[in-house]
Scaffold this motif. Sequence first.
Motif, short mmCIF file in Angstrom:
data_model
loop_
_atom_site.label_atom_id
_atom_site.label_comp_id
_atom_site.label_asym_id
_atom_site.label_seq_id
_atom_site.Cartn_x
_atom_site.Cartn_y
_atom_site.Cartn_z
N ASP A 305 39.29 51.03 39.13
CA ASP A 305 38.17 51.81 38.67
C ASP A 305 36.96 50.77 38.20
O ASP A 305 36.64 50.51 37.13
CB ASP A 305 38.19 52.95 37.70
N VAL A 306 36.63 49.92 39.35
CA VAL A 306 35.61 48.95 38.99
C VAL A 306 34.57 48.86 40.18
O VAL A 306 34.61 48.93 41.23
CB VAL A 306 36.48 47.68 39.39
N SER A 307 33.32 48.78 39.53
CA SER A 307 32.26 48.65 40.42
C SER A 307 31.67 47.40 40.65
O SER A 307 30.90 47.18 41.79
CB SER A 307 31.08 49.66 39.59
N ILE A 308 31.87 46.60 39.81
CA ILE A 308 31.13 44.99 39.66
C ILE A 308 32.62 44.14 39.75
O ILE A 308 32.81 43.74 38.62
CB ILE A 308 30.39 44.78 38.85
N PRO A 309 33.30 43.90 40.93
CA PRO A 309 34.40 43.11 40.86
C PRO A 309 34.12 41.51 40.54
O PRO A 309 33.40 40.94 41.31
CB PRO A 309 34.93 43.17 42.17
N ASN A 310 34.92 41.16 39.55
CA ASN A 310 34.73 39.99 39.23
C ASN A 310 35.04 38.62 40.24
O ASN A 310 34.26 37.73 40.22
CB ASN A 310 35.62 39.35 37.85
N ASN A 311 35.76 38.95 41.19
CA ASN A 311 36.13 37.68 41.81
C ASN A 311 35.15 37.91 43.39
O ASN A 311 35.61 36.97 44.13
CB ASN A 311 37.64 37.91 42.21
N TRP A 312 34.40 38.55 43.46
CA TRP A 312 33.57 38.59 44.57
C TRP A 312 33.07 37.40 44.87
O TRP A 312 32.83 36.75 46.07
CB TRP A 312 32.71 39.85 44.55
N PRO A 313 32.62 36.60 43.82
CA PRO A 313 31.85 35.15 43.98
C PRO A 313 32.62 34.45 44.76
O PRO A 313 32.51 33.50 45.61
CB PRO A 313 31.13 34.94 42.69
N ARG A 314 34.10 34.38 44.20
CA ARG A 314 34.96 33.63 44.90
C ARG A 314 35.19 33.88 46.44
O ARG A 314 35.24 32.86 47.17
CB ARG A 314 36.22 33.65 44.15
N ILE A 315 35.33 35.22 46.69
CA ILE A 315 35.48 35.37 48.14
C ILE A 315 34.43 35.25 49.15
O ILE A 315 34.37 34.59 50.18
CB ILE A 315 35.83 37.23 48.17
N LYS A 316 33.02 35.18 48.55
CA LYS A 316 31.99 34.74 49.07
C LYS A 316 31.93 33.36 49.43
O LYS A 316 31.59 32.87 50.73
CB LYS A 316 30.62 35.11 48.45
N LYS A 317 32.62 32.52 48.26
CA LYS A 317 32.58 31.30 48.50
C LYS A 317 33.62 30.69 49.66
O LYS A 317 33.44 29.64 50.31
CB LYS A 317 33.03 30.42 47.16
N ILE A 318 34.58 31.50 49.53
CA ILE A 318 35.78 31.27 50.60
C ILE A 318 35.07 31.43 52.16
O ILE A 318 35.37 30.68 52.88
CB ILE A 318 36.74 32.10 50.65
N PHE A 319 34.41 32.45 52.34
CA PHE A 319 33.73 32.89 53.53
C PHE A 319 32.84 31.71 53.92
O PHE A 319 32.56 31.36 54.98
CB PHE A 319 33.33 34.30 53.63
N GLN A 320 31.92 31.46 52.98
CA GLN A 320 30.95 30.28 53.02
C GLN A 320 31.40 29.04 53.56
O GLN A 320 31.01 28.40 54.51
CB GLN A 320 29.84 30.31 52.09
N THR A 321 32.47 28.45 52.84
CA THR A 321 32.93 27.12 52.97
C THR A 321 33.84 26.92 54.54
O THR A 321 33.88 25.96 54.79
CB THR A 321 34.06 26.83 51.78
N ASN A 322 34.43 28.09 54.67
CA ASN A 322 35.11 28.07 56.08
C ASN A 322 34.33 28.70 57.30
O ASN A 322 35.00 28.83 58.23
CB ASN A 322 36.44 28.95 55.81
N ASN A 323 33.13 29.10 56.98
CA ASN A 323 32.36 29.52 58.12
C ASN A 323 32.88 30.78 58.85
O ASN A 323 32.59 30.98 60.00
CB ASN A 323 31.94 28.36 59.24
N TRP A 324 33.48 31.46 57.84
CA TRP A 324 33.89 32.87 58.31
C TRP A 324 32.78 33.99 58.31
O TRP A 324 32.13 33.85 57.30
CB TRP A 324 35.07 33.33 57.64
N ASN A 325 32.77 34.73 59.22
CA ASN A 325 31.96 35.75 59.21
C ASN A 325 32.66 37.18 58.28
O ASN A 325 33.73 37.21 58.49
CB ASN A 325 31.62 36.48 60.48
#
Length: 435
Positions: A305-325
């Motif tokens: 029951d979480v609306s603002i997941p703390n780890n989402w910035p890390r996931i975005k960073k993974i996608f950006q760094t690896n040029n994943w869509n």
Amino acid sequence: MKFYNINYHKEKKTFSQALQQGLGINQGLFFPEYIPKLNNKTIENILNLNFIDKSSYILSLFLEKEMELNILNKKIKKGFNFPLIFNIFDKNLACLELFHGPTLAFKDFGVRFMAQMLKFFNKGKKNKIIILTATSGDTGAAVAHAFYNIKNIEIVILYPYKKISILQEKLFCTLGNNIKTIAIKGNFDDCQKLIKKSFNDQELKQTLNLNSANSINISRLLAQICYYFEAFSQIPLDQRKKKIIISVPSGNFGNLTAGLIAKVMGLPIHKFIAATNINDTIPRYLNLKHWEPKKTISTLSNAMDVSIPNNWPRIKKIFQTNNWNLNLLESKSITDLETTQTTINVFNKYKYILEPHTAVSFCALKKYILEKNTFNIFLGTAHPAKFKEYIYNTLHKKIMLPKILTNCIKKENLSYKLPNNFLVLKNFLIKNYII
């Protein structure tokens, strides 16, 4: 290896520094400067190791020279002293059971590794570490038991009042000694906000040695990478060349972040499914590309029951760094009605009992795909016995409680109750920990 602050890239720390600091400047999460890439031969060799040796090798890539491999191996052996079970249902369907630890939840992996690391790096130091953390159900018990009676480490756990199960509460609110638990009159997101405000408060920073054991702590995240490699090693050899799909019950998204890191390292996972309950910030974001967290709603799968997941910035960073869509990530939102129907269907078909979080994971997987050219894994993150009333009401089945639950159920709840007010929490911390 250095770990940089996602919100302030100039701040870089060693593993031991990031471990002990928890959060960086501007409440930034620490993240590896680079993720080690492994070739196919190395991955094959890793997969042939037992779980302890496998985990030691993987984690040594991030700790590098900060701890000798033989010492790291001993610490991991002490932390991961419980089984991990890969339960195969059909030819192309399996559950990775992560709930056989001392508090019957997957959080035991990350938290027990963190406890062993902090104990090692804090050895000989006089100043106390105050670990301030929030739980939506399972983290609290894992943290409390992992750090119970460890010298010079005090634990303060915040949780939403009357929004976790009685058994979940009893597991960590009955210990005492160096464990303090606080029921906050609000939801889990409120608890997280209080934690962040505490780390951002200059007076508390100057007077208390604060740290956090939430999945924001880099040590917890790294530990969780290990069981993805173990899961892959358990897939039958004739199935490994298929597209591997893993459904991850997701609340704070630390579990999924670890899986994505494993994929970056070279583990051939085709796709992850982020399985959420109706707190659907991420499914909506992936569909609409618009970030709009809503008020958190209580569900059967309360730890999510979480609306603002703390780890989402890390996931975005993974996608950006690896040029994943971001389209490479699938996310499904599951209602309580679907959760219960899934629990019934799985029991009727497989005689297997799901608790709500694992049911969300299974349901999201079924919604996505189950084709012949795939091998599908859903993560089991909590023991059904922790939800015995739900199981009885849903399946009319009584579950025998594991010993750890029967031992704590009659103990007194030692929790404090505080309003959702930062100044009240701050005064509590100052009163209890500044001598």
